[in-house]
Design an enzyme around this catalytic site. Sequence first.
Site, PDB file in Angstrom:
ATOM      1  CG  HIS A 330      -2.108   0.830   0.965  1.00 41.27           C
ATOM      2  ND1 HIS A 330      -2.577   1.457   0.262  1.00 41.27           N
ATOM      3  CD2 HIS A 330      -2.835   1.045   2.305  1.00 41.27           C
ATOM      4  CE1 HIS A 330      -3.515   2.420   0.404  1.00 41.27           C
ATOM      5  NE2 HIS A 330      -3.957   2.114   1.800  1.00 41.27           N
ATOM      6  CG  HIS A 369      -4.224   0.646  -8.135  1.00 41.37           C
ATOM      7  ND1 HIS A 369      -5.479   0.480  -7.713  1.00 41.37           N
ATOM      8  CD2 HIS A 369      -3.842   1.383  -7.115  1.00 41.37           C
ATOM      9  CE1 HIS A 369      -5.655   1.155  -6.779  1.00 41.37           C
ATOM     10  NE2 HIS A 369      -4.679   1.915  -6.646  1.00 41.37           N
ATOM     11  CG  ASP A 425       2.965   4.343  -3.960  1.00 40.31           C
ATOM     12  OD1 ASP A 425       3.223   5.298  -3.497  1.00 40.31           O
ATOM     13  OD2 ASP A 425       2.317   3.173  -3.567  1.00 40.31           O
TER      14      ASP A 425
HETATM   15  N1  ACO Z   1       4.865  -6.758 -10.498  1.00 36.15           N
HETATM   16  C1  ACO Z   1       4.717  -7.959 -11.173  1.00 36.15           C
HETATM   17  N2  ACO Z   1       3.621  -8.753 -11.265  1.00 36.15           N
HETATM   18  C2  ACO Z   1       2.441  -8.010 -10.659  1.00 36.15           C
HETATM   19  C3  ACO Z   1       2.494  -6.758 -10.143  1.00 36.15           C
HETATM   20  C4  ACO Z   1       3.754  -6.214 -10.114  1.00 36.15           C
HETATM   21  N3  ACO Z   1       3.938  -5.065  -9.466  1.00 36.15           N
HETATM   22  N4  ACO Z   1       1.316  -6.552  -9.481  1.00 36.15           N
HETATM   23  C5  ACO Z   1       0.573  -7.555  -9.884  1.00 36.15           C
HETATM   24  N5  ACO Z   1       1.156  -8.457 -10.685  1.00 36.15           N
HETATM   25  C6  ACO Z   1       0.920  -9.651 -11.104  1.00 36.15           C
HETATM   26  C7  ACO Z   1       0.351 -10.549 -10.129  1.00 36.15           C
HETATM   27  O1  ACO Z   1       1.665 -11.619  -9.831  1.00 36.15           O
HETATM   28  C8  ACO Z   1      -0.710 -11.664 -10.673  1.00 36.15           C
HETATM   29  O2  ACO Z   1      -0.018 -12.537 -11.797  1.00 36.15           O
HETATM   30  P1  ACO Z   1      -0.901 -13.726 -12.045  1.00 36.15           P
HETATM   31  O3  ACO Z   1      -1.992 -13.337 -12.461  1.00 36.15           O
HETATM   32  O4  ACO Z   1      -0.023 -14.592 -12.950  1.00 36.15           O
HETATM   33  O5  ACO Z   1      -0.895 -14.613 -10.686  1.00 36.15           O
HETATM   34  C9  ACO Z   1      -1.611 -10.350 -11.649  1.00 36.15           C
HETATM   35  O6  ACO Z   1      -0.309  -9.578 -11.729  1.00 36.15           O
HETATM   36  C10 ACO Z   1      -2.595  -9.991 -10.883  1.00 36.15           C
HETATM   37  O7  ACO Z   1      -2.408  -9.205  -9.398  1.00 36.15           O
HETATM   38  P2  ACO Z   1      -2.674  -9.457  -8.393  1.00 36.15           P
HETATM   39  O8  ACO Z   1      -1.751  -9.568  -7.105  1.00 36.15           O
HETATM   40  O9  ACO Z   1      -3.984 -10.433  -8.186  1.00 36.15           O
HETATM   41  O10 ACO Z   1      -3.533  -7.861  -8.207  1.00 36.15           O
HETATM   42  P3  ACO Z   1      -4.291  -7.278  -6.719  1.00 36.15           P
HETATM   43  O11 ACO Z   1      -5.152  -6.699  -7.369  1.00 36.15           O
HETATM   44  O12 ACO Z   1      -4.555  -8.345  -5.646  1.00 36.15           O
HETATM   45  O13 ACO Z   1      -2.933  -6.449  -6.224  1.00 36.15           O
HETATM   46  C11 ACO Z   1      -1.397  -4.693  -5.945  1.00 36.15           C
HETATM   47  C12 ACO Z   1      -2.575  -5.104  -6.260  1.00 36.15           C
HETATM   48  C13 ACO Z   1      -1.133  -5.204  -4.364  1.00 36.15           C
HETATM   49  C14 ACO Z   1      -1.143  -3.067  -6.092  1.00 36.15           C
HETATM   50  C15 ACO Z   1      -0.246  -5.440  -6.930  1.00 36.15           C
HETATM   51  O14 ACO Z   1      -0.383  -4.795  -8.142  1.00 36.15           O
HETATM   52  C16 ACO Z   1       1.239  -5.118  -6.188  1.00 36.15           C
HETATM   53  O15 ACO Z   1       1.617  -5.808  -5.313  1.00 36.15           O
HETATM   54  N6  ACO Z   1       1.856  -3.951  -6.837  1.00 36.15           N
HETATM   55  C17 ACO Z   1       3.010  -3.745  -6.292  1.00 36.15           C
HETATM   56  C18 ACO Z   1       3.031  -2.812  -4.966  1.00 36.15           C
HETATM   57  C19 ACO Z   1       2.578  -1.605  -5.245  1.00 36.15           C
HETATM   58  O16 ACO Z   1       3.052  -0.788  -6.087  1.00 36.15           O
HETATM   59  N7  ACO Z   1       1.495  -1.265  -4.359  1.00 36.15           N
HETATM   60  C20 ACO Z   1       0.954   0.181  -4.373  1.00 36.15           C
HETATM   61  C21 ACO Z   1      -0.536   0.239  -4.815  1.00 36.15           C
HETATM   62  S1  ACO Z   1      -0.890   1.745  -5.085  1.00 36.15           S
HETATM   63  C22 ACO Z   1      -1.327   2.255  -3.507  1.00 36.15           C
HETATM   64  O17 ACO Z   1      -1.615   1.442  -2.531  1.00 36.15           O
HETATM   65  C23 ACO Z   1      -1.213   3.719  -3.049  1.00 36.15           C
END
Ligand code: ACO
Length: 491
Positions: A330, A369, A425
Amino acid sequence: MQRNRRKPAGLSRSRTLRICGDTTPVKCQLGVNSCMPQFGIAVAVMNPIKPETQVADEGTTRMSRDTLSITDNRTGKSYEVPIKNDTIHATDLRQIKVQADDFGMMSYDPAFNNTALCQSKITYIDGDKGILRYRGYSIEELAEKSTYLETAYLILRGELPTRSQLEEWTYNVTHHTFIHESVKKFLDGFHYDAHPMGMMISAIAALSTFYPEAKDIFNKESRMKQTYRLVGKMPTLAAFSYRHSLGMPFAYPDNELSYTGNFLNMLFKTSELKYRPNPTLERALDILFILHADHEQNCSANAMRCVGSSHVDPFSATAAATAALYGPLHGGANEEVLRMLLEIGSLANVPAFIQRVKAGETKLMGFGHRVYKNYDPRARIIKHVADGVFEIMGRNPLLNIALECERIALEDDYFVSRKLYPNVDFYTGLIYQSMGFPVTMFPVLFAIPRTSGWIAQWEEMLLDPEQKIARPRQVYMGYDLRPYKSLEQRS
Ligand code: ACO
């Protein structure tokens, strides 16, 4: 409850539900999978409203109306539940039972992927189109024309302030920036390398002990007072946490400066009699604060609502929301982005890093996201803000690595097929670093402006007659009752 243990009535029947909306029937497996089609219909989990549903015969010809027909193939019974705002009420599912004494059907939605928790008038996001609006105003227009304090007022009160309302609001926030001297002693007690978010969470929670009248949450005057205090004191707590980590004396608020100007003063003032913030950096920080002010039902807003639903005081609830924001998935992501860019180190290493991401060894932090499946509109604005900051402070050498990560990711099928775009971010860390903030301060810079959004979400929850203490259900998968084993019987 042990719902999973009950044998289905009529063994020949499949354990499925047949759901008919306007046109297309959807067959869903019963069990622990969510059975809601993605963003067709969401399940609302607000307080139970008396269900106005009718049992209908399977195969009845239906006219177009705002209802959903559900056929339980375990029993052959059909149900018709109302659709309102593209949602069905989760409690309407409870009438779906195999046996009369069953608990009734629930929807299973880990991480609230498709569950609306509340009705809200604060923030609108269209994740597919990349749209963000506060109270109906576009984020682009607010970032261009508004100030953070005006935006915070808008988020909290629902309308942009008139001139006199803005003056009064600014006066009240400005005159609540000082903290009790005993809070300083609190901060003094932390180790020199304590993470400022840890200090913030503790100090915000500690404020509740200084203002016991904050427990009077259904008193409008009291809520307003705590709002001034929270919005006013967050920059002070943040700046004092920072100065403590440097071992520098605290710099007291300067009431003549703007909200962000005063924050910069408390952070960076040294021996000068009067600190004068650089207007470009002051405005850049103000825009970043506008962009971070609210983001509807994100993890920390949900923490604020959930903890606040127990009717605890707003300082304690804000401490919980700040803790939620601290996590690397987050608000802690901006800190992780910087660490990631430092780890990549050079342009030449970017392709190999992206390969590691694709192999699932690591994440491209600042990408992806839950809601945005398009470019985060805030990230677009931030790229412009970055240009202004870099002009004054010099170009951040990590920017090229970030741009190369973005370039490769936006062309690569792994990211394109998963709709992973830069989020808020991805670039903020570069700006903060150029402005002189250490990485540990990045999530703190998120928490300060988000406070107005948290309070607005909290107040909306408190005044919503449909809300009660937040308490989800579970699907119990553990043991049935079993006899206790004495120590000797355990192998
Ligand atoms: N890098 C690589 N792969 C990713 C990333 C990433 N940053 N984000 C998602 N994925 C992949 C997942 O591994 C998943 O792949 P799969 O379908 O092969 O298993 C797919 O994309 C879907 O991702 P989920 O984890 O299901 O998406 P979710 O909605 O649960 O998570 C989140 C969203 C937590 C923001 C995620 O994208 C992440 O961890 N991003 C990196 C951390 C980040 O930047 N957080 C800030 C968010 S903005 C905020 O809170 C202000």
